[in-house]
Design an enzyme around this catalytic site. Structure first.
Site, PDB file in Angstrom:
ATOM      1  N   CYS A 300     -22.465 -79.204 -19.061  1.00  0.00           N
ATOM      2  CA  CYS A 300     -21.898 -78.318 -20.052  1.00  0.00           C
ATOM      3  C   CYS A 300     -22.494 -78.427 -21.714  1.00  0.00           C
ATOM      4  CB  CYS A 300     -20.413 -78.607 -19.889  1.00  0.00           C
ATOM      5  SG  CYS A 300     -19.581 -79.882 -20.196  1.00  0.00           S
ATOM      6  N   ARG A 329     -25.240 -90.414 -12.556  1.00  0.00           N
ATOM      7  CA  ARG A 329     -24.137 -91.423 -12.908  1.00  0.00           C
ATOM      8  C   ARG A 329     -24.377 -92.618 -12.333  1.00  0.00           C
ATOM      9  NH1 ARG A 329     -19.355 -86.698 -12.289  1.00  0.00           N
ATOM     10  NH2 ARG A 329     -20.149 -85.740 -13.537  1.00  0.00           N
ATOM     11  N   HIS A 478     -15.588 -74.132 -16.820  1.00  0.00           N
ATOM     12  CA  HIS A 478     -16.599 -74.419 -16.026  1.00  0.00           C
ATOM     13  C   HIS A 478     -16.205 -75.200 -14.764  1.00  0.00           C
ATOM     14  CE1 HIS A 478     -17.029 -77.811 -19.581  1.00  0.00           C
ATOM     15  NE2 HIS A 478     -16.049 -78.037 -19.501  1.00  0.00           N
TER      16      HIS A 478
END
Lengths: 614, 614
Positions: A300, A329, A478
């Site tokens: 984003c 991640r 989103h």
């Protein structure tokens, strides 16, 4: 499955006590930890000192439990003061229970934050004062417990002990290691049998096993854990699913963008992610510059940079970006396994920048896209609408929230989606819709999500010129339909058991030659060429094996259509395809022309019809 | 351009001396560094102490040079011993020349490795003994120089001084900073004018400028230098080019694979890249684990893992993997600019694993693919065949090299490619083919590459079972057709000046409404719908501006087809498209039916016909 959650909860809870009773009979010096109800069953944590409970012991325990069930002992509830309870634990040589009660006492008999009230048999809120603690007694066995329980040990349904594993006392490394005996339980025998059969089936469908058998993906020690590599077959799955997900949104005006996988941490400081998730990021060190970089964990903030690169007018909105890209991640290695949890997660991510009056239409489009996708992959879908509550934990104007939540709900209803609402479950930056998809085994998985965001547009100073010339702030939406493609694949491979529908099957048609003579291989090559020109993923098995062996090999790879090419086929130009058993096609056993057959399959693939019976 | 490389070299070299002569006349205390010939011209590094040469001074220098040209001074060559030369430099107060000569003397008048013989006016090999050094004299000016030179200052062609910039003495930071005066020179006035016009055109076409004007890509301080973000329009370019490059190889059996962007450094230790390129890699730090990770700078080691994940038989070969993926290389920030040099480079990478007897066919396929690609983008192509020499700097059996080099050459000839051969230019792991593409301005760029690799299969222990049952080692063929997509785009945007052919144009058709009445917008929406269903990237300009202004806006964005929609078009259902001027289409000014028009454009896009005149 039972629709009486309280009843089945009480049964499972009672079974934990019955199991403890049985263990106490078998090992009288057993020391008990906690024994809660969990999904589909229950467990109890037990310390038997040096003694280890083996898998073989499970049936002994089970037998003893059956005896106790037959004895039909009543569950009796009584209360004692905390001091009396401590005395009870001491006398009974139950140091774990004693520790819990001492903790309670030390906290001034107030439920402290780090004390789990249920471990103490207390139905109490944090901070509340405790007068007495409650006990349940059945036969010779008494346990600190808040209940509820079944009336007696004879009324606990059907159960089975599944496994024993190690567990640290109170989940903390360094604490004594206990043995956790885990069982499942249902209202009826039939339900239990169904559940066990489902587990059996799930084991067969394990995506890690199928991933290897069907040559879809692999892990490499040299590459690292949680970092899968996809073979040509697995890459077809990724690409077909992502292409479909993109197509569903492109029809609503979404356009692809591209952003790099590393970025200066400045971007995430600006977005606020650094403060919140900084320790979950992979840090990237440049040896040539002093840049402090990270792997992007989401897209984003990048997309806000593209939005902000041009002046925007109210007429330009909504601006809709789509990017299937891999985020990184930093998961703990212990948490990784198969594709379910990876460190490289490819998201079919998208962001809408719109005016607040456009929210409903945009959500509507995204819901329709998600509904189409899950209908096509043959999974049930229900959604959770997560709203704010009355607390002040949320950012953004309250009227904007209320309008937005109303628009979300309208869109969900307009799409005829099965939904439920939860207050207090929204993100601090906006309300959201979570999608739960149920697979062929009845398991539910959280997949897609649609989230409103009132905060990032503010933090990044995004704006558009409104009709009256003033500068206004857009709302961000989103969304991801598949979510993480890797995680979706872990679900989808098990959902389909690797029997992929034609549009997504890595190999759609396999041609099998009956011999290696030139006339045969030439014909096969011609058919292959025609199939490829129609975009069909086709292979030829021209190996020097028997036809039977070749057919079995195709079956093992779960190829939807297999065509044997021999003298008859070459002479007539007609074929009879062997169709994978699960495919619900009219099993035409009449030979049809090769071209006609290939065109039919190509059309089927193109229309993404899901003909598999999962 | 001149086909006499020696003549033009001597002219440019002489101009460096003439410029130094002019500068010595204008600033008699000037101290000279070195003054070599470079591409298209020459420069001289000069130290004027505190005095700075401005852009205005360039014309003064140029005028003085013209005088010297008119004086038609003869270039005279003479020799001196090193000691005499040092005395000459001392007397002339030329400390830089003196330093070079002293270095030479210190090395026992032997050319040491770190001494550039040409700086010393020596035509000598490393390690060779030097007796004398040579000088060239014209008028009052004498310089240490190996020549060759033009006969006299009157015979040096056409020239122009371009710019002055800073440069460290001998290129080392910390050394005195000198001023580098740079000029271009050609045999004739016409050639010079053509070159200057080309530069002017190149400036207009600068991809950084066009990238912004055409809304293709952007950089963000928060994301970091060398890390471009692509807008929807720029992403179309990336995707269309990559799809084409993939398609060209998929027809030869290449299959897509997918690998993550980070990996444990173990993989590059195994491949040998760590030892060679370790300091050019981005290091990735996990905060959750002790894994030592890096960003992948290339994909071959990953692809070997996929190859090795299954047993392979000689019948399975060639195995062909294709992956368009982004690699990361830790370039110095100073080296970055636009898309030409980035830190995130997306490669249209592929790897073949084959038997040594399959090399020629595989190379043949890759060359055909490359030829098709560059023909379609309208760029000239020539290739360099880089072979080994007789030294032992190469790994792998000599017979394998010889066979492979022969196969490469056969394939190049079979493809009718313009080529030249260079011994000693191969990589240590195998021979290669480098592709040079020439753009519309006549500039040549190194783009694609095809490389054989005998070493990685060895290092990773790759094998296949041969016909006789023995284990054999496959050969790897690395190739990329576009190379880095970012770098290719930097070339392609300038090559086309942003006037992209229809198949790659981000916006293919723009519809312009003459007014905002419902009947008009409805018709435009209908046409838009039809265009989109044909896969045409189409927009509608329905803004409240004049038609003239809207047409100009479409022209600025270099949209290939613009269609004005007004009363006439709505009534007749026929349109006349405005066609971008460079498109070589039969400029039909007859109105044709909307559907017919759209279908024609869609077919044109699909066939990837290049109708632009670049």
């Amino acid at each position: 499955m039972s629709n009486q959650p309280d009843k089945i909860y009480a049964m499972r809870h009672s079974l934990a006590h019955i199991m403890a009773t049985a263990i106490q009979r078998l090992w009288p010096t057993a020391k008990f930890g906690v024994g809660p109800v969990v999904e589909n069953g229950f467990y109890y944590d037990i310390d038997l000192g040096e003694q280890k409970i083996s898998e073989d012991d499970l049936s002994r325990i089970e037998k003893e439990m059956q005896k106790i069930v037959k004895e039909n002992q009543t569950f009796e509830r009584f209360e004692q003061s905390v001091d009396e309870a401590i005395e009870w634990a001491k006398t009974g040589n139950q140091p774990y229970k004693q520790e819990l009660l001492n903790d309670l006492k030390r906290a001034g008999t107030t439920i402290a934050k780090d004390l789990d009230a249920s471990e103490l048999g207390l139905e109490a809120q944090e901070g509340s004062k405790v007068e007495n603690v409650s006990f349940y007694k059945n036969g010779d066995f008494t346990d600190l417990c808040r209940g509820p329980h079944a009336e007696s040990t004879g009324k606990v349904g059907a159960f089975k002990l599944m496994r024993v594993s190690g567990a640290y006392w109170r989940g903390k490394e360094g604490n004594p290691q206990m043995q956790r005996v885990y069982g499942v339980a249902f209202d009826t025998d039939k339900e239990l049998r169904q559940y066990l059969a489902m587990l059996e089936e799930a084991k067969k469908r394990d995506h890690r096993k199928l991933g290897q058998e069907l040559d879809l993906f692999l892990f490499s020690d040299m590459v690292g854990s949680g970092l899968p590599l996809f073979t040509p077959r697995g890459t077809v799955l990724r690409d077909e699913l992502a292409a479909f997900s993109n197509e569903l949104r492109q029809q609503y005006g979404f356009e692809k963008v591209w952003t790099p996988h590393i970025t200066k941490k400045d971007l995430y400081e600006a977005s606020g992610h650094w403060a919140k998730f900084g320790d979950e990021l992979f840090l990237v060190k440049s040896q040539e510059t002093s840049d402090e970089l990270v792997m992007k964990p989401m897209n984003c903030p990048h997309h806000t940079r593209i939005y902000a690169s041009q002046p925007r007018s109210y007429r330009d909105l909504p601006v809709r970006y789509l990017e299937t890209t891999t985020d990184y991640r930093d998961e703990k290695t212990g948490e990784l396994g198969g594709l379910n949890r990876v460190r490289a997660l490819t998201q079919d991510d998208s962001h809408v920048f719109c005016r607040s009056d456009q929210i409903e239409d945009e959500i509507n489009n995204l819901l329709t896209a998600a509904r189409d996708l899950y209908a096509t992959v043959g999974m049930g879908l229900r959604v959770r609408l997560s709203y704010r509550d009355d607390s002040d934990a949320y950012l953004g104007a309250k009227e904007l929230w209320e309008s937005a939540q109303g628009q979300l709900k309208n869109a969900v209803i307009a799409n005829g989606l099965d939904y439920f609402e939860q207050e207090g479950e929204a993100a601090f930056y906006g309300p959201k819709i979570d999608f739960m998809a149920s697979d062929a085994l009845g398991r539910e998985h959280q997949v897609a999500t649609v989230q409103l965001d009132f905060v990032q547009p503010e933090r990044f100073g995004l704006e558009f010129t409104s009709e009256d010339g003033s500068k206004q702030q857009p709302v961000m939406i989103h969304s991801a339909l598949l979510g993480s493609i890797e995680r979706f694949l872990s679900v989808y491979i098990e959902h389909t058991a690797g029997r992929f529908p034609i549009w997504v099957a890595p190999e759609q048609v396999r041609l099998i030659t009956v011999n290696q003579e030139l006339v045969t291989t030439d014909f096969a090559a011609k058919v292959l060429q025609e199939a490829k020109s129609l975009g069909l993923r086709t292979t030829v098995d021209n190996s020097n094996e028997s036809v039977g062996k070749k057919i079995r090999a195709a079956e093992l790879m779960k190829v939807p259509y297999t065509v044997v090419i021999g003298e008859k086929e070459i002479e007539s130009g007609k074929v009879v395809a062997r169709i994978r058993k699960d495919l619900e096609v009219a099993t035409e056993h009449q030979p049809i022309g090769v071209s006609e057959f290939l065109k039919t399959v190509a059309n089927e693939a193109k229309s993404r019809v899901n003909k598999t019976s999962l």
